[in-house]
Design an enzyme around this catalytic site. Structure first.
Site, PDB file in Angstrom:
ATOM      1  N   TYR A  35     119.021 116.265 -16.481  1.00  0.00           N
ATOM      2  CA  TYR A  35     117.628 116.023 -16.442  1.00  0.00           C
ATOM      3  C   TYR A  35     116.950 117.412 -16.787  1.00  0.00           C
ATOM      4  O   TYR A  35     117.117 118.346 -15.872  1.00  0.00           O
ATOM      5  CB  TYR A  35     117.113 115.443 -15.130  1.00  0.00           C
ATOM      6  CG  TYR A  35     117.571 114.006 -14.679  1.00  0.00           C
ATOM      7  CD1 TYR A  35     118.314 113.280 -15.723  1.00  0.00           C
ATOM      8  CD2 TYR A  35     117.659 113.613 -13.393  1.00  0.00           C
ATOM      9  CE1 TYR A  35     118.794 112.085 -15.200  1.00  0.00           C
ATOM     10  CE2 TYR A  35     118.026 112.216 -13.132  1.00  0.00           C
ATOM     11  CZ  TYR A  35     118.473 111.484 -14.154  1.00  0.00           C
ATOM     12  OH  TYR A  35     118.895 110.325 -13.635  1.00  0.00           O
ATOM     13  N   HIS A  93     128.053 110.688 -14.200  1.00  0.00           N
ATOM     14  CA  HIS A  93     126.513 110.020 -14.470  1.00  0.00           C
ATOM     15  C   HIS A  93     127.035 108.665 -15.199  1.00  0.00           C
ATOM     16  O   HIS A  93     126.262 107.835 -15.297  1.00  0.00           O
ATOM     17  CB  HIS A  93     125.865 111.082 -15.298  1.00  0.00           C
ATOM     18  CG  HIS A  93     124.422 110.872 -15.484  1.00  0.00           C
ATOM     19  ND1 HIS A  93     123.588 111.771 -15.401  1.00  0.00           N
ATOM     20  CD2 HIS A  93     123.642 109.634 -15.429  1.00  0.00           C
ATOM     21  CE1 HIS A  93     122.384 111.488 -15.576  1.00  0.00           C
ATOM     22  NE2 HIS A  93     122.228 110.210 -15.638  1.00  0.00           N
TER      23      HIS A  93
HETATM   24  N1  LIG Z   1     121.950 106.941 -13.540  1.00  0.00           N
HETATM   25  C1  LIG Z   1     121.188 106.887 -14.516  1.00  0.00           C
HETATM   26  O1  LIG Z   1     121.873 106.784 -15.795  1.00  0.00           O
HETATM   27  C2  LIG Z   1     119.878 106.849 -14.534  1.00  0.00           C
HETATM   28  C3  LIG Z   1     119.011 106.511 -15.861  1.00  0.00           C
HETATM   29  C4  LIG Z   1     117.580 106.284 -15.755  1.00  0.00           C
HETATM   30  C5  LIG Z   1     117.052 106.413 -14.218  1.00  0.00           C
HETATM   31  N2  LIG Z   1     117.724 107.176 -13.431  1.00  0.00           N
HETATM   32  C6  LIG Z   1     117.042 107.608 -12.209  1.00  0.00           C
HETATM   33  O2  LIG Z   1     116.078 106.611 -11.665  1.00  0.00           O
HETATM   34  C7  LIG Z   1     115.171 107.134 -11.423  1.00  0.00           C
HETATM   35  C8  LIG Z   1     113.784 106.064 -11.737  1.00  0.00           C
HETATM   36  O3  LIG Z   1     113.757 105.555 -13.105  1.00  0.00           O
HETATM   37  P1  LIG Z   1     112.808 105.406 -14.187  1.00  0.00           P
HETATM   38  O4  LIG Z   1     111.842 106.499 -14.298  1.00  0.00           O
HETATM   39  O5  LIG Z   1     113.536 104.816 -15.374  1.00  0.00           O
HETATM   40  O6  LIG Z   1     111.978 104.022 -13.913  1.00  0.00           O
HETATM   41  P2  LIG Z   1     110.983 103.400 -12.745  1.00  0.00           P
HETATM   42  O7  LIG Z   1     111.365 104.000 -11.417  1.00  0.00           O
HETATM   43  O8  LIG Z   1     111.147 101.928 -12.715  1.00  0.00           O
HETATM   44  O9  LIG Z   1     109.572 103.485 -13.188  1.00  0.00           O
HETATM   45  C9  LIG Z   1     108.867 104.788 -13.022  1.00  0.00           C
HETATM   46  C10 LIG Z   1     107.360 104.779 -13.748  1.00  0.00           C
HETATM   47  O10 LIG Z   1     106.953 103.916 -12.741  1.00  0.00           O
HETATM   48  C11 LIG Z   1     105.620 104.466 -12.050  1.00  0.00           C
HETATM   49  N3  LIG Z   1     105.490 104.114 -10.676  1.00  0.00           N
HETATM   50  C12 LIG Z   1     105.954 104.546  -9.918  1.00  0.00           C
HETATM   51  N4  LIG Z   1     105.640 104.006  -8.499  1.00  0.00           N
HETATM   52  C13 LIG Z   1     104.484 103.177  -9.058  1.00  0.00           C
HETATM   53  C14 LIG Z   1     103.450 102.658  -8.277  1.00  0.00           C
HETATM   54  N5  LIG Z   1     103.690 102.432  -6.904  1.00  0.00           N
HETATM   55  N6  LIG Z   1     102.503 101.897  -9.107  1.00  0.00           N
HETATM   56  C15 LIG Z   1     102.282 102.027 -10.533  1.00  0.00           C
HETATM   57  N7  LIG Z   1     103.182 102.864 -10.950  1.00  0.00           N
HETATM   58  C16 LIG Z   1     104.370 103.375 -10.523  1.00  0.00           C
HETATM   59  C17 LIG Z   1     105.754 105.994 -12.406  1.00  0.00           C
HETATM   60  O11 LIG Z   1     104.652 106.613 -12.608  1.00  0.00           O
HETATM   61  P3  LIG Z   1     104.504 108.215 -12.147  1.00  0.00           P
HETATM   62  O12 LIG Z   1     105.316 109.007 -12.222  1.00  0.00           O
HETATM   63  O13 LIG Z   1     103.039 108.535 -12.773  1.00  0.00           O
HETATM   64  O14 LIG Z   1     104.075 108.182 -10.533  1.00  0.00           O
HETATM   65  C18 LIG Z   1     106.799 106.079 -13.638  1.00  0.00           C
HETATM   66  O15 LIG Z   1     105.838 105.709 -14.658  1.00  0.00           O
HETATM   67  C19 LIG Z   1     114.609 108.368 -12.274  1.00  0.00           C
HETATM   68  O16 LIG Z   1     113.874 109.373 -11.597  1.00  0.00           O
HETATM   69  C20 LIG Z   1     116.168 108.714 -12.084  1.00  0.00           C
HETATM   70  O17 LIG Z   1     116.433 109.568 -10.972  1.00  0.00           O
HETATM   71  C21 LIG Z   1     119.212 107.113 -13.439  1.00  0.00           C
END
Ligand SMILES: NC(=O)c1ccc[n+]([C@@H]2O[C@H](COP(=O)([O-])OP(=O)(O)OC[C@H]3O[C@@H](n4cnc5c(N)ncnc54)[C@H](OP(=O)(O)O)[C@@H]3O)[C@@H](O)[C@H]2O)c1
Length: 259
Positions: A35, A93
């Site tokens: 990241y 990962h």
């Molecule tokens: N292991 C893997 O391969 C892998 C892959 C992808 C992701 N991940 C992990 O999963 C985590 C989350 O994934 P993601 O970023 O893909 O998607 P997500 O959590 O589904 O969505 C994040 C988005 O939702 C918004 N959001 C969060 N809470 C909200 C709320 N209460 N109301 C309105 N909007 C809201 C955030 O906005 P703001 O940021 O502006 O608050 C951001 O734009 C990552 O941080 C990472 O650590 C792991």
């Protein structure tokens, strides 16, 4: 490109957001060496400094680094960036097509025996892959599989969830809001969430997070930078539960699809 002053503001906002999450009782911080090419871990270090014991700190080794020596060096680099002596959980990962899983898991067990890692996990593994991982571990157990899980993608409920429940492997669901693609309030699914939310005096997103964590051993890691989002997400559990009727209604609105 982001100019310097703006970059500092974003950096400060992220640090404040993570701090707020901890203040609200959220403990799991998920990061990875890939990241921001290590910069995410450096940011997390600033938050964890002085409150390390409050945090369940997770990082991940990228598959192209997942040889025996590579895994150990990657973990050492992550610990240095995170300015901590240990990780609560260390994940591979993605499955690696470069290195045998036995080699990576031997390194993971070494990291546990050296006190650098408390628990071993993987990410993006299917049941077949998990069996290989478990078979490769000789002294430690597999503690976690981090996989995508949101209302429009419930595939893990088919095989992974029952397998992990049976083997006591925690599931950590990532992208719980579908990478920001949350159902619009005007969609039929969005209306169902809104009705349930109103009954519980919660929000549709809190309902979604509560639904995704309705099984024991299943956790979720919403990503949020904005303070109001963190506050909202922190209210997704703690003292309230969806009823069986709510769960059935969500089940109908967001059916489990196998493709
Ligand atoms: N292991 C893997 O391969 C892998 C892959 C992808 C992701 N991940 C992990 O999963 C985590 C989350 O994934 P993601 O970023 O893909 O998607 P997500 O959590 O589904 O969505 C994040 C988005 O939702 C918004 N959001 C969060 N809470 C909200 C709320 N209460 N109301 C309105 N909007 C809201 C955030 O906005 P703001 O940021 O502006 O608050 C951001 O734009 C990552 O941080 C990472 O650590 C792991």
């Amino acid at each position: 490109m982001i100019e310097g002053g703006r970059r500092d503001t974003i950096r400060q906002e992220i640090i404040e957001s993570l701090d707020l999450g901890l203040d609200l009782g959220m403990t799991h911080i998920d990061t990875a060496e890939m990241y921001g090419n290590g910069r995410a871990e450096e940011l997390v270090a600033e938050v964890v400094a002085g409150r390390r014991e409050e945090v369940f700190l997770v990082s991940k080794v990228w598959p192209s680094n997942a040889s025996y020596e590579g895994t150990i060096s990657a973990c050492e680099r992550s610990l240095a960036r995170l300015k901590t002596d240990w990780l609560d959980l260390y994940l591979l990962h993605w499955p690696s097509d470069q290195y045998p899983i036995k080699e990576t898991m031997r390194a993971m067990e070494k990291l546990v025996s050296e006190g650098m890692v408390n628990f071993i996990g993987v990410s993006n593994f299917d049941v077949k892959g998990l069996k290989l991982v478990e078979h490769s571990l000789t002294n430690e157990r597999l503690a976690c599989n981090q996989v995508q899980y949101h209302l429009e993608d419930r595939r893990l409920e088919q095989d992974l969830l029952p397998y992990c429940a049976n083997r006591k492997i925690a599931i950590v669901g990532y992208s719980p809001f579908g990478h920001g693609g949350f159902p619009s309030p005007r969609s039929s699914g969005g209306t169902v969430l809104a009705e349930i939310a109103k009954r519980h005096e919660r929000t549709p997103r809190q309902v979604a997070l509560n639904f995704l964590t309705r099984h024991s051993g299943v956790f979720t890691i919403p990503k949020a930078a904005r303070a109001e989002h963190i506050r909202e997400n922190s209210g997704a559990d703690g003292g309230w539960k969806l009823t069986e009727e709510d769960i059935a209604a969500i089940d109908r609105a967001f059916p489990l699809r196998s493709d």
